[in-house]
Design an enzyme around this catalytic site. Structure first.
Site, PDB file in Angstrom:
ATOM      1  N   GLU A 126      69.620  26.919  -3.168  1.00 26.86           N
ATOM      2  CA  GLU A 126      69.130  28.005  -3.890  1.00 26.86           C
ATOM      3  C   GLU A 126      69.808  28.992  -2.549  1.00 26.86           C
ATOM      4  O   GLU A 126      69.935  30.322  -2.667  1.00 26.86           O
ATOM      5  CB  GLU A 126      67.432  28.105  -3.142  1.00 26.86           C
ATOM      6  CG  GLU A 126      66.640  29.405  -2.932  1.00 26.86           C
ATOM      7  CD  GLU A 126      65.529  29.834  -2.651  1.00 26.86           C
ATOM      8  OE1 GLU A 126      64.563  28.346  -3.215  1.00 26.86           O
ATOM      9  OE2 GLU A 126      64.831  30.052  -2.360  1.00 26.86           O
ATOM     10  N   SER A 218      64.518  17.211  -3.114  1.00 24.86           N
ATOM     11  CA  SER A 218      63.377  18.164  -3.007  1.00 24.86           C
ATOM     12  C   SER A 218      63.737  18.684  -1.519  1.00 24.86           C
ATOM     13  O   SER A 218      62.680  17.862  -1.157  1.00 24.86           O
ATOM     14  CB  SER A 218      62.207  17.717  -3.884  1.00 24.86           C
ATOM     15  OG  SER A 218      61.458  18.806  -3.831  1.00 24.86           O
TER      16      SER A 218
END
Ligand code: SF4
Length: 298
Positions: A126, A218
């Site tokens: 991201e 994650s």
């Protein structure tokens, strides 16, 4: 053994949308459909899509010309889209709308002549994507960081990765706003990150130990484990019932269970079954009913 099961947990709207985009694309265009980066950071989700005909790939330039590429939920830099266009790939964008919002903020505030500080973890997909959309000063609070050497009255906007710890991010924001006088702070931590962290804090009040179910890759799952530890409750991040076996001897007392935004509920239920609990109590801290519409896939 008593289990406290946190809610909300598991898939967020951005993850549901990305998986549905991938499934629809495979149905419509046939196999293979290439996915730039893991569609979401969970190996069970990635494998399930690969069985249906997806190929996960990091380098867009290795995708055969004329194929279909899906960009993952985390967002990608514009340079990846340019490479895809050069290879005449059909581009389908599964970037979470809340990440796209951060990209748009980055572009808007750059246009407004404000300097940007991005709080995020270097190397995370991201952050790589957001850094491609505008020039930013990156602060990664996992390592020693310093404020940028800008004048105190420099107009600044703070944007963040969507999946950070609320508390740690606020500490960084306070240091920036204590020093600089003209700062706009965007609240980019997404609703799913916020709600799951609230849930894990509530679980910590009742539990001797927290199990966070999700992938070690994650970001939001790792933050849940850290939030638990910072509240003084030991915590393990486990990806599935197999990895539960490795820590089973350490599990005792009242167990809080939560899962990250990319973890399938099936995995949570398999782990609960393996734990053979005497009683399961669900602890809900927040209603969650957000849905994102799918893009037109044509
Ligand atoms: S965790 Fe948040 S930003 Fe990431 S996909 Fe889910 S809703 Fe979107």
């Amino acid at each position: 053994m008593d289990i406290y099961l946190g809610k909300p947990r598991g898939f967020c709207a951005g993850v549901v949308r990305a998986i549905e985009i991938a499934e629809h694309s495979i149905k419509k265009f046939g196999s293979p459909v290439y996915i730039k980066h893991q569609i979401v950071h969970n190996p069970h989700v990635v494998t399930a899509l690969e069985k249906k005909g997806a190929i996960t790939i990091e380098n867009v330039e290795k995708i055969p010309k004329g194929s279909t590429v899906i960009f993952s939920a985390h967002g990608s830099p514009p340079s990846d889209y340019d490479k895809a266009k050069k290879r005449q790939l059909k581009i389908i964008d599964a970037t979470c709308p809340l990440v796209t919002k951060v990209h748009n903020e980055a572009k808007k505030y750059t246009k407004d002549k404000r300097k940007l500080i991005l709080i995020g973890h270097e190397g995370h997909q991201e952050v790589i994507g957001t850094m491609g959309h505008a020039e930013v000063y990156l602060i990664d609070d996992r390592i020693k960081w310093t404020l940028p050497k800008w004048p105190k009255n420099q107009p600044i906007t703070i944007i963040t990765q969507t999946t950070l710890s609320i508390d740690d991010t606020m500490k960084v924001v306070r240091k920036i706003t204590d020093y600089f006088s003209n700062v706009i702070v965007r609240n980019d931590l997404c609703y799913a990150t916020t709600n799951r962290q609230l849930a894990v804090k509530k679980l910590c009040e009742k539990s001797d130990m927290i199990l966070v179910i999700g992938s070690p890759e994650s970001s939001n799952c790792n933050r849940l484990r850290e939030v638990s530890e910072s509240h003084g409750t030991p915590s393990y991040l486990i990806s599935d019932a197999d990895s539960l076996q490795k820590i089973k001897s350490k599990i005792s007392g009242k167990i809080g269970i939560i899962s990250g935004a990319s973890t399938p509920e099936l995995i949570v239920q398999q782990i609960i079954t393996s734990l053979n609990a005497d009683e399961i109590t669900e602890i809900q801290v927040q209603e969650e009913n957000i849905n994102f519409t799918l893009p037109k896939i044509k």
